[in-house]
Scaffold this motif. Structure first.
Motif, mmCIF file in Angstrom:
data_model
loop_
_atom_site.group_PDB
_atom_site.id
_atom_site.type_symbol
_atom_site.label_atom_id
_atom_site.label_comp_id
_atom_site.label_asym_id
_atom_site.label_seq_id
_atom_site.Cartn_x
_atom_site.Cartn_y
_atom_site.Cartn_z
ATOM 1 N N GLN A 153 0.826 -1.211 0.000
ATOM 2 C CA GLN A 153 0.000 0.000 0.000
ATOM 3 C C GLN A 153 0.856 1.256 0.000
ATOM 4 O O GLN A 153 0.577 2.206 -0.746
ATOM 5 C CB GLN A 153 -0.934 0.018 1.201
ATOM 6 N N GLU A 154 1.924 1.268 0.818
ATOM 7 C CA GLU A 154 2.789 2.442 0.872
ATOM 8 C C GLU A 154 3.421 2.703 -0.498
ATOM 9 O O GLU A 154 3.435 3.837 -0.984
ATOM 10 C CB GLU A 154 3.885 2.255 1.918
ATOM 11 N N ALA A 155 3.961 1.674 -1.123
ATOM 12 C CA ALA A 155 4.610 1.848 -2.417
ATOM 13 C C ALA A 155 3.613 2.303 -3.469
ATOM 14 O O ALA A 155 3.872 3.240 -4.243
ATOM 15 C CB ALA A 155 5.292 0.550 -2.838
ATOM 16 N N ASP A 156 2.465 1.646 -3.524
ATOM 17 C CA ASP A 156 1.455 2.007 -4.524
ATOM 18 C C ASP A 156 0.988 3.455 -4.346
ATOM 19 O O ASP A 156 0.874 4.211 -5.315
ATOM 20 C CB ASP A 156 0.248 1.072 -4.427
ATOM 21 N N GLU A 157 0.715 3.850 -3.110
ATOM 22 C CA GLU A 157 0.171 5.180 -2.853
ATOM 23 C C GLU A 157 1.209 6.275 -3.118
ATOM 24 O O GLU A 157 0.899 7.300 -3.740
ATOM 25 C CB GLU A 157 -0.328 5.275 -1.411
ATOM 26 N N ILE A 158 2.422 6.088 -2.654
ATOM 27 C CA ILE A 158 3.443 7.116 -2.855
ATOM 28 C C ILE A 158 3.745 7.287 -4.336
ATOM 29 O O ILE A 158 3.843 8.424 -4.838
ATOM 30 C CB ILE A 158 4.719 6.767 -2.070
ATOM 31 N N ILE A 159 3.882 6.192 -5.062
ATOM 32 C CA ILE A 159 4.178 6.293 -6.499
ATOM 33 C C ILE A 159 2.998 6.914 -7.235
ATOM 34 O O ILE A 159 3.185 7.724 -8.152
ATOM 35 C CB ILE A 159 4.545 4.912 -7.062
ATOM 36 N N ARG A 160 1.774 6.580 -6.837
ATOM 37 C CA ARG A 160 0.599 7.202 -7.454
ATOM 38 C C ARG A 160 0.625 8.715 -7.270
ATOM 39 O O ARG A 160 0.328 9.480 -8.201
ATOM 40 C CB ARG A 160 -0.683 6.615 -6.860
ATOM 41 N N LEU A 161 0.998 9.147 -6.084
ATOM 42 C CA LEU A 161 0.991 10.574 -5.772
ATOM 43 C C LEU A 161 2.079 11.354 -6.517
ATOM 44 O O LEU A 161 2.009 12.579 -6.593
ATOM 45 C CB LEU A 161 1.141 10.781 -4.264
ATOM 46 N N THR A 162 3.086 10.689 -7.056
ATOM 47 C CA THR A 162 4.082 11.404 -7.862
ATOM 48 C C THR A 162 3.474 11.921 -9.158
ATOM 49 O O THR A 162 4.002 12.854 -9.759
ATOM 50 C CB THR A 162 5.282 10.509 -8.209
ATOM 51 N N GLY A 163 2.405 11.295 -9.602
ATOM 52 C CA GLY A 163 1.756 11.725 -10.834
ATOM 53 C C GLY A 163 2.373 11.177 -12.099
ATOM 54 O O GLY A 163 1.974 11.577 -13.201
ATOM 55 N N ILE A 164 3.339 10.257 -11.989
ATOM 56 C CA ILE A 164 3.889 9.677 -13.215
ATOM 57 C C ILE A 164 2.806 8.817 -13.862
ATOM 58 O O ILE A 164 1.887 8.350 -13.183
ATOM 59 C CB ILE A 164 5.162 8.861 -12.935
ATOM 60 N N PRO A 165 2.864 8.605 -15.171
ATOM 61 C CA PRO A 165 1.800 7.858 -15.851
ATOM 62 C C PRO A 165 1.555 6.480 -15.241
ATOM 63 O O PRO A 165 2.501 5.800 -14.822
ATOM 64 C CB PRO A 165 2.328 7.729 -17.281
ATOM 65 N N THR A 166 0.294 6.104 -15.187
ATOM 66 C CA THR A 166 -0.064 4.794 -14.656
ATOM 67 C C THR A 166 0.663 3.680 -15.393
ATOM 68 O O THR A 166 1.093 2.688 -14.784
ATOM 69 C CB THR A 166 -1.582 4.576 -14.758
ATOM 70 N N SER A 167 0.847 3.862 -16.683
ATOM 71 C CA SER A 167 1.493 2.832 -17.500
ATOM 72 C C SER A 167 2.961 2.640 -17.152
ATOM 73 O O SER A 167 3.567 1.634 -17.528
ATOM 74 C CB SER A 167 1.369 3.187 -18.983
ATOM 75 N N ALA A 168 3.563 3.599 -16.425
ATOM 76 C CA ALA A 168 4.975 3.508 -16.062
ATOM 77 C C ALA A 168 5.195 2.966 -14.657
ATOM 78 O O ALA A 168 6.341 2.765 -14.244
ATOM 79 C CB ALA A 168 5.630 4.887 -16.175
ATOM 80 N N ARG A 169 4.131 2.715 -13.927
ATOM 81 C CA ARG A 169 4.262 2.272 -12.545
ATOM 82 C C ARG A 169 4.415 0.756 -12.475
ATOM 83 O O ARG A 169 3.793 0.025 -13.242
ATOM 84 C CB ARG A 169 3.039 2.703 -11.730
ATOM 85 N N PRO A 170 5.213 0.252 -11.550
ATOM 86 C CA PRO A 170 5.361 -1.196 -11.424
ATOM 87 C C PRO A 170 4.094 -1.838 -10.876
ATOM 88 O O PRO A 170 3.351 -1.222 -10.116
ATOM 89 C CB PRO A 170 6.524 -1.345 -10.431
ATOM 90 N N LYS A 171 3.868 -3.068 -11.275
ATOM 91 C CA LYS A 171 2.769 -3.846 -10.712
ATOM 92 C C LYS A 171 3.312 -4.593 -9.507
ATOM 93 O O LYS A 171 4.210 -5.427 -9.634
ATOM 94 C CB LYS A 171 2.221 -4.835 -11.744
ATOM 95 N N LEU A 172 2.781 -4.288 -8.345
ATOM 96 C CA LEU A 172 3.254 -4.894 -7.109
ATOM 97 C C LEU A 172 2.294 -5.992 -6.661
ATOM 98 O O LEU A 172 1.078 -5.866 -6.795
ATOM 99 C CB LEU A 172 3.375 -3.834 -6.015
ATOM 100 N N TYR A 173 2.853 -7.068 -6.121
ATOM 101 C CA TYR A 173 2.038 -8.186 -5.671
ATOM 102 C C TYR A 173 2.813 -8.954 -4.609
ATOM 103 O O TYR A 173 4.044 -8.889 -4.532
ATOM 104 C CB TYR A 173 1.677 -9.104 -6.839
ATOM 105 N N SER A 174 2.076 -9.679 -3.782
ATOM 106 C CA SER A 174 2.692 -10.458 -2.715
ATOM 107 C C SER A 174 2.946 -11.886 -3.179
ATOM 108 O O SER A 174 2.130 -12.472 -3.892
ATOM 109 C CB SER A 174 1.788 -10.487 -1.474
#
Length: 275
Positions: A202-223
């Motif tokens: 959650q921390e990684a997803d939320e912080i990276i989302r808040l940077t505003g970089i394109p969704t397509s450039a964000r890593p897919k995180l999973y456990s």
């Protein structure tokens, strides 16, 4: 793995309790294996072997092109695109300082400018910061702290991404995916070091989302759970092109690796961490 050092300049005059609390926790948990703090004082104007924030925005002159050539020479990227990707995977590790403030002491930081130093093997070795300020006024506001971290991460990387895009012609999506991949690794790695694995994704997803970089450039995180262990893994949004180097290897997070193979490699890594 080599120790990452963060050198803090201009911290005089801060509230001692705030600064000391942050540094004590950072020294204990800052990923590998400690956060070393020194005051570089007036030497900022003569930082031999460092690449300053301004120099990180120029891929055609100064120390940055030398570093890019070194990455190519050591086999981390045969092309300009590969060298640019490799560099951003390294500079993204500078995220540790603002992430540490948020996760370790529930504070935020700001500074005037920064510089990076790389080891002879091209790994990020040190982060120099001038004019550090530690603020604990957002102690009870996790959303505001995440937004502050995101702002810092974007500030540290945007000019370098722009310079490397012009130099390599690699897409913005690909370049931002390298940086955000390392951001994510810093965030969930520190959560795990704190014994707070449940909040890592959650921390990684939320912080990276808040940077505003394109969704397509964000890593897919999973456990990934195996052998009683649970770790956050990722699928990077673009390829770093390392497989085109003489080493000819695919990263475990590579989007070109078939999903079942990637998940098996992730599971093997989680199992090894449990030993």
């Amino acid at each position: 793995m080599e120790t990452t050092q963060t050198i803090l300049n201009g911290s005089r005059g801060l509230k001692a309790s705030t600064t000391e609390r942050f540094l004590e926790k950072a020294e204990e948990f800052y990923l590998q294996p400690s956060l070393v703090v020194r005051d570089i004082g007036a030497t900022w104007s003569n930082l031999d072997g460092w690449i300053t924030q301004q120099q990180l925005s120029d891929a055609n002159d100064g120390p940055l092109p030398t570093m890019l050539e070194e990455l190519q020479h050591k086999g981390f990227g045969r092309s300009r695109k590969g060298a640019a990707a490799s560099l951003l995977l390294r500079t993204g590790w500078a995220a540790g300082l603002p992430v540490a403030a948020h996760l370790l002491s529930q504070s935020t930081i700001s500074y005037h400018r920064f510089a990076l130093k790389f080891s002879s093997s091209t790994l990020l070795q040190s982060v120099g910061v001038e004019g550090l300020e530690v603020d604990d006024s957002l102690l009870g506001d996790v959303e505001a702290r995440r937004a502050a971290v995101a702002k810092q991460l974007l500030m540290m990387s945007a000019d370098t991404v722009e310079a490397l895009h012009r130099w390599s012609n690699y897409s913005y999506k690909a370049l931002w995916s390298m940086v955000s991949s390392s951001w994510a690794a810093q965030i969930y790695g520190m959560c795990e070091a704190l014994g707070q694995e449940e909040r890592a994704q959650q921390e990684a997803d939320e912080i990276i989302r808040l940077t505003g970089i394109p969704t397509s450039a964000r890593p897919k995180l999973y456990s990934v759970k195996t052998g009683g262990q649970n770790r956050v893994c990722q699928r990077r949004a673009a390829c770093c092109l390392y497989y085109k180097s003489e080493k000819n290897n695919f990263c475990a997070s590579c989007p070109l690796v078939p999903e079942l193979e990637r998940l098996q490699r992730n599971a093997d890594w989680v199992s090894q961490r449990a030993i």
